[in-house]
Write an enzyme that holds these catalytic residues in place. Structure first.
Site, PDB file in Angstrom:
ATOM      1  N   ASP A  22     -14.917  16.170  14.441  1.00  0.00           N
ATOM      2  CA  ASP A  22     -16.129  16.951  14.688  1.00  0.00           C
ATOM      3  C   ASP A  22     -17.048  16.228  15.681  1.00  0.00           C
ATOM      4  O   ASP A  22     -17.010  15.005  15.804  1.00  0.00           O
ATOM      5  CB  ASP A  22     -16.867  17.165  13.353  1.00  0.00           C
ATOM      6  CG  ASP A  22     -17.885  18.293  13.446  1.00  0.00           C
ATOM      7  OD1 ASP A  22     -17.835  19.075  14.414  1.00  0.00           O
ATOM      8  OD2 ASP A  22     -18.740  18.385  12.545  1.00  0.00           O
ATOM      9  N   HIS A  39     -14.435  18.868  24.274  1.00  0.00           N
ATOM     10  CA  HIS A  39     -13.087  19.116  23.755  1.00  0.00           C
ATOM     11  C   HIS A  39     -12.033  18.412  24.629  1.00  0.00           C
ATOM     12  O   HIS A  39     -11.052  17.882  24.112  1.00  0.00           O
ATOM     13  CB  HIS A  39     -12.799  20.618  23.711  1.00  0.00           C
ATOM     14  CG  HIS A  39     -13.700  21.371  22.768  1.00  0.00           C
ATOM     15  ND1 HIS A  39     -14.007  20.913  21.505  1.00  0.00           N
ATOM     16  CD2 HIS A  39     -14.361  22.554  22.907  1.00  0.00           C
ATOM     17  CE1 HIS A  39     -14.808  21.783  20.903  1.00  0.00           C
ATOM     18  NE2 HIS A  39     -15.049  22.777  21.743  1.00  0.00           N
ATOM     19  N   LEU A 133       5.877   8.399  12.030  1.00  0.00           N
ATOM     20  CA  LEU A 133       4.624   9.063  11.666  1.00  0.00           C
ATOM     21  C   LEU A 133       4.868  10.566  11.645  1.00  0.00           C
ATOM     22  O   LEU A 133       5.511  11.099  12.548  1.00  0.00           O
ATOM     23  CB  LEU A 133       3.535   8.736  12.715  1.00  0.00           C
ATOM     24  CG  LEU A 133       2.215   9.495  12.608  1.00  0.00           C
ATOM     25  CD1 LEU A 133       1.412   9.018  11.397  1.00  0.00           C
ATOM     26  CD2 LEU A 133       1.374   9.312  13.867  1.00  0.00           C
TER      27      LEU A 133
END
Ligand code: FPP
Length: 251
Positions: A22, A39, A133
């Protein structure tokens, strides 16, 4: 250098860390830039933090990239985000294969641009053997929707098991096995809420909040979150373990 105070590498390897990324918009606005620049910078941070997570030894990383409520944002912002997801999936497929990173989307796929959906499917197939991962990208994701759809599925199939239900909630439409339990939630950008993210999976998650906006977040910050997590006492509703007393039999 990040000091990760964990009980051992294998314990970290089992960790499921989920991040609410955020603060992109505010980061840009504070600098007099359009929100989409936040972004763009955020996408670059995703690349670095994913590499960092693999280096830190985290086993599963779920990133909240686009909530189902984010469709309500201006069309141009949504379009930029979708383009960034597509670029990320295309540009990083081979790097993920090389690094042993398995990529999977969670969330609804039917409303995504077909180019993003196709890129996701390609990356999921290409990286399916990755074991270093598991990177789960939550795009068009709503935890309530995931739970409701798992319930609908159980009704449709006509049978219910807790395990299958939990798996369906966590897997969504994606191919990667469901991972019901989140160990640690990190939220950047100063807000302190879950925002419909992994509500089922976070039943016993530890929460870690930082005021740092996502575009400024670093692997060192992630290491700090892990250090803090390592100091938490997780009891899962039970009592704390009694300290062992030297010489006394443990009857
Ligand atoms: C929240 O910040 C962030 C988003 C809605 C989008 C997250 C996307 C990225 C980090 C970039 C691309 C991701 C990938 C996986 C390539 P906000 O816009 O709500 O910030 P604000 O609260 O300051 O307005």
């Amino acid at each position: 250098m990040v000091a990760v105070m964990t009980p051992g590498a294998s314990a970290v390897r089992d960790l499921h860390v989920a991040i609410i990324m955020d603060g992109n918009g505010r980061w840009a606005t504070e600098r007099g830039l359009p929100r989409v620049d936040g972004h763009r910078r955020g996408a670059a941070v995703v690349r670095r933090v994913v590499e960092g997570a693999a280096t830190l030894g985290i086993g599963t990383l779920t990133l909240f990239a686009f909530s189902s409520d984010n469709w309500r944002r201006p069309r141009a912002e949504v379009a930029t985000l979708m383009a960034l997801f597509g670029e990320y999936l295309e540009e990083h497929a081979s790097a993920c294969v090389r690094a042993g990173i398995r990529v999977a989307l969670i969330g609804r796929r039917d409303r995504l641009p077909s180019s993003v959906r196709r890129s996701a499917e390609r990356v999921e197939t290409a990286t399916a053997a990755g074991r270093v991962l598991l990177l789960r990208l939550a795009i068009d994701y709503s935890a309530r929707d995931a739970i409701a759809r798992a319930a609908e599925r159980a009704v449709r199939l006509g049978h219910f098991s807790r395990e299958a239900f939990a798996d369906a909630v966590a897997r969504g439409d994606g191919p990667a096995p469901g991972l019901p339990d989140v160990d640690l939630v990190v939220r950047t950008g100063g807000e302190r809420r879950l925002s419909d993210f992994l509500l089922w999976e976070c039943a016993y998650a530890e929460l870690w909040f930082t005021d740092v906006a996502w575009p400024d977040f670093t692997t060192e910050d992630l290491g700090r979150a892990l250090d803090d997590f390592a100091r938490r006492e997780r009891r899962f509703g039970a009592l704390p373990a009694a300290p062992a007393t030297a010489g006394e039999p443990n009857l």
